[in-house]
Enzyme design. Structure first.
Site, PDB file in Angstrom:
ATOM      1  N   GLU A 278      -5.460   2.608   3.062  1.00 38.61           N
ATOM      2  CA  GLU A 278      -4.419   1.940   3.853  1.00 38.61           C
ATOM      3  C   GLU A 278      -3.577   3.014   4.533  1.00 38.61           C
ATOM      4  O   GLU A 278      -2.974   3.846   3.850  1.00 38.61           O
ATOM      5  CB  GLU A 278      -3.554   1.041   2.969  1.00 38.61           C
ATOM      6  CG  GLU A 278      -2.314   0.487   3.633  1.00 38.61           C
ATOM      7  CD  GLU A 278      -2.616  -0.247   4.934  1.00 38.61           C
ATOM      8  OE1 GLU A 278      -1.957   0.075   5.954  1.00 38.61           O
ATOM      9  OE2 GLU A 278      -3.514  -1.117   4.944  1.00 38.61           O
TER      10      GLU A 278
ATOM     11  N   CYS B  41      -9.109  -1.303   5.179  1.00 41.07           N
ATOM     12  CA  CYS B  41      -7.756  -1.613   5.695  1.00 41.07           C
ATOM     13  C   CYS B  41      -7.086  -2.502   4.658  1.00 41.07           C
ATOM     14  O   CYS B  41      -6.917  -3.701   4.866  1.00 41.07           O
ATOM     15  CB  CYS B  41      -7.830  -2.312   7.048  1.00 41.07           C
ATOM     16  SG  CYS B  41      -8.892  -1.489   8.256  1.00 41.07           S
ATOM     17  N   ALA B  42      -6.708  -1.919   3.541  1.00 38.54           N
ATOM     18  CA  ALA B  42      -6.471  -2.691   2.318  1.00 38.54           C
ATOM     19  C   ALA B  42      -5.123  -3.392   2.236  1.00 38.54           C
ATOM     20  O   ALA B  42      -4.987  -4.364   1.491  1.00 38.54           O
ATOM     21  CB  ALA B  42      -6.642  -1.786   1.100  1.00 38.54           C
ATOM     22  N   GLY B  43      -4.098  -2.893   2.929  1.00 46.55           N
ATOM     23  CA  GLY B  43      -2.770  -3.459   2.750  1.00 46.55           C
ATOM     24  C   GLY B  43      -2.686  -4.910   3.188  1.00 46.55           C
ATOM     25  O   GLY B  43      -3.346  -5.298   4.161  1.00 46.55           O
ATOM     26  N   PRO B  44      -1.905  -5.745   2.458  1.00 50.88           N
ATOM     27  CA  PRO B  44      -1.054  -5.406   1.316  1.00 50.88           C
ATOM     28  C   PRO B  44      -1.745  -5.484  -0.045  1.00 50.88           C
ATOM     29  O   PRO B  44      -1.106  -5.315  -1.067  1.00 50.88           O
ATOM     30  CB  PRO B  44       0.055  -6.453   1.409  1.00 50.88           C
ATOM     31  CG  PRO B  44      -0.622  -7.653   1.992  1.00 50.88           C
ATOM     32  CD  PRO B  44      -1.648  -7.116   2.959  1.00 50.88           C
ATOM     33  N   GLY B  45      -3.054  -5.776  -0.075  1.00 47.06           N
ATOM     34  CA  GLY B  45      -3.770  -5.641  -1.332  1.00 47.06           C
ATOM     35  C   GLY B  45      -4.297  -6.910  -1.973  1.00 47.06           C
ATOM     36  O   GLY B  45      -4.912  -6.842  -3.036  1.00 47.06           O
ATOM     37  N   GLY B  46      -4.089  -8.058  -1.365  1.00 50.00           N
ATOM     38  CA  GLY B  46      -4.577  -9.291  -1.976  1.00 50.00           C
ATOM     39  C   GLY B  46      -6.086  -9.318  -2.113  1.00 50.00           C
ATOM     40  O   GLY B  46      -6.629  -9.633  -3.187  1.00 50.00           O
ATOM     41  N   LYS B  47      -6.778  -8.997  -1.028  1.00 44.34           N
ATOM     42  CA  LYS B  47      -8.242  -8.976  -1.094  1.00 44.34           C
ATOM     43  C   LYS B  47      -8.716  -7.819  -1.962  1.00 44.34           C
ATOM     44  O   LYS B  47      -9.746  -7.924  -2.641  1.00 44.34           O
ATOM     45  CB  LYS B  47      -8.826  -8.874   0.317  1.00 44.34           C
ATOM     46  CG  LYS B  47      -8.507 -10.074   1.214  1.00 44.34           C
ATOM     47  CD  LYS B  47      -9.128  -9.912   2.575  1.00 44.34           C
ATOM     48  CE  LYS B  47      -8.703 -11.027   3.517  1.00 44.34           C
ATOM     49  NZ  LYS B  47      -7.254 -10.933   3.876  1.00 44.34           N
TER      50      LYS B  47
ATOM     51  N   CYS C 230      -7.559 -12.359  10.464  1.00 44.46           N
ATOM     52  CA  CYS C 230      -6.749 -13.576  10.310  1.00 44.46           C
ATOM     53  C   CYS C 230      -6.360 -14.043  11.705  1.00 44.46           C
ATOM     54  O   CYS C 230      -5.187 -14.123  12.056  1.00 44.46           O
ATOM     55  CB  CYS C 230      -5.514 -13.302   9.453  1.00 44.46           C
ATOM     56  SG  CYS C 230      -4.644 -14.827   9.017  1.00 44.46           S
TER      57      CYS C 230
END
Length: 456
Positions: A288, A263-269, A385
């Protein structure tokens, strides 16, 4: 229009868009500031007025109900937002009272005409006659229970107050509830990350206490730093950095490992995973479901010289079609976002208890599908989060029951301690799980929950 008036106009228009069109302040405000051509100082004022008003909306509505002698639901929405903005300036900033009143009255006039302006003038002048402490006492006295008192004073819906109390009580620290609520209402400092192996922390930066590559700038525009480094220096909460590192550094990486950010968005991790994969000789895939957010993922990893395939599928389908393929999977699950209320202040007014069951079902299904996509010995990092126990400990407990005998929980707290520059205070929860829970008031991060599960 003066610069201060332009800042108030940007703040008011953003607040109206949040309430009228479900806009996201963190996305809309920077564009509005740029269009208005605000200086750095005036942009700071617009940001404080916008975020401060949205954060304390519940408290300000209680003040306005008393000052106007009517429910806020009976006030025209455009006028109400002008009043909220005015009350914030009167009770929580050093803006001169006459400027706060006059400018807010003018906004009310534009929204509702002369009658609305007269009403706003009377209400705001009444508010201005007494101190913030006196108004807070009146608000407290209007509460019908202690939960409602905390809700009104700290501007959080009652159900969130109760969810936070339960989450803290699970660690034996329910007494910290007011500290947590207060931390949610403080403006967070901008935290940045230097992608490991690709960038160094600037020499004049202040290192963050936990992440080995987290830092804060002494000044200047963070966006300029990001662009100048080709994204290898980036804005990212320290808790987010630790969540990604918990997966990549829970054990040494073996060359040829295959990883998935489901669940990659928005991509920080994803960017951190990509940098770590590059360093360790691993492969990384990302997924995503939202095309717009998938585009953000591709932008986030553009500065990492690693080929990463970004698919745009339902994560449950993506994982189910990859049975036994991956050594490490990150499920940064869609959640209520209650751990990031200091940065997304409007979220506290948009989420309701009825949102939780649908989210927990999705979280459970995503994590279960991810476990199926692990090789024997592979590890899942389940991250939210949110500190809500239904989204964190509850999901992990369900997974351990569902995969009884084929999945074991690892000690994420020990992993986070091991990778941190200084040892974070991570008490063992009452259920004796290995989950690591970060907190704004204790760690200065978002309230990130990190669990590690290994497929046997």
């Amino acid at each position: 229009m003066t610069a201060a008036q332009a800042s108030r106009r940007v703040a008011y228009d953003t607040i109206r868009a949040v309430h009228e069109s479900d806009a996201y302040a963190n996305l809309l405000l920077p564009r509005s500031i740029e269009r208005a051509g605000l200086s750095t100082a005036d942009a700071g004022l617009a940001t404080e007025l916008t975020y401060g008003t949205l954060r304390r909306e519940g408290t300000y509505d209680a003040v306005l109900a008393i000052a106007a002698d009517r429910p806020v639901a009976d006030i025209d929405p455009g006028v109400l937002d002008a009043l909220r903005l005015g009350v914030h300036q009167l009770l929580s900033t050093r803006v001169a009272s006459h400027a706060a009143v006059n400018e807010s009255v003018e906004l009310a006039r534009e929204a509702g005409g002369r009658g609305a302006a007269g009403f706003a003038n009377a209400v705001l002048r009444r508010v201005s006659r007494d101190t913030p402490g006196e108004w807070l006492s009146r608000v407290e006295q209007s509460a019908r229970s202690d939960d409602e008192r905390l809700s009104l004073v700290f501007s959080h819906p009652v159900w969130i107050v109760r969810a936070f109390r339960r989450a803290l009580a699970a660690e034996g620290r329910a007494a910290e509830l007011e500290d947590l609520l207060a931390a949610d209402n403080a403006s967070p400092t901008v935290t940045m990350a230097a992608l490991p192996g690709l960038a160094d922390v600037p020499g004049d930066a202040m290192r963050t206490p936990y992440s080995p590559f987290g830092f804060r700038l002494g000044g200047g525009d963070p966006e300029r730093t990001v662009v100048g480094s080709n994204g290898r220096l980036r804005v990212q909460d320290e808790g987010s950095q630790l969540a990604a590192l918990a997966l990549t550094r829970m054990r040494p990486v073996e060359r040829g490992e295959r990883w998935l950010d489901l669940c990659a968005g928005p991509g920080g991790k994803t960017a951190i995973l990509a940098a770590e994969a590059l360093s360790g000789g691993a492969q990384l895939d990302a997924n995503e479901i939202s095309p717009a957010r998938a585009g953000l993922v591709r932008r986030a990893i553009a500065g990492v010289p690693l080929e990463v395939t970004v698919s745009e599928e339902d994560g449950r389908v993506r994982a189910s079609e990859a049975a036994g393929r991956y050594d490490r999977i990150l499920v940064d699950a869609p959640c209520t976002g209650l751990g990031a209320l200091r940065r997304r202040p409007e979220a506290r007014w948009r989420k309701v208890p009825a949102d939780v069951p649908d989210l927990t079902q999705l979280q459970r299904e995503l994590a279960a599908a991810a476990i199926g996509a692990l090789r024997p010995g592979g590890v899942l990092a389940y991250v939210t989060c949110s500190p809500h126990l239904a989204e964190t400990a509850g999901i992990v407990a369900d997974l351990l029951r569902e995969f009884d005998g084929s999945v074991e929980e690892l000690d994420a707290r020990e992993t986070v301690r091991a990778i941190s520059r200084t040892v974070p205070d991570l008490p063992e929860p009452g259920d004796a799980s290995g989950r690591a829970q970060l907190w704004p008031h204790r760690h200065g991060t978002d309230a990130m929950s990190i669990s590690l599960l290994r497929r046997i």
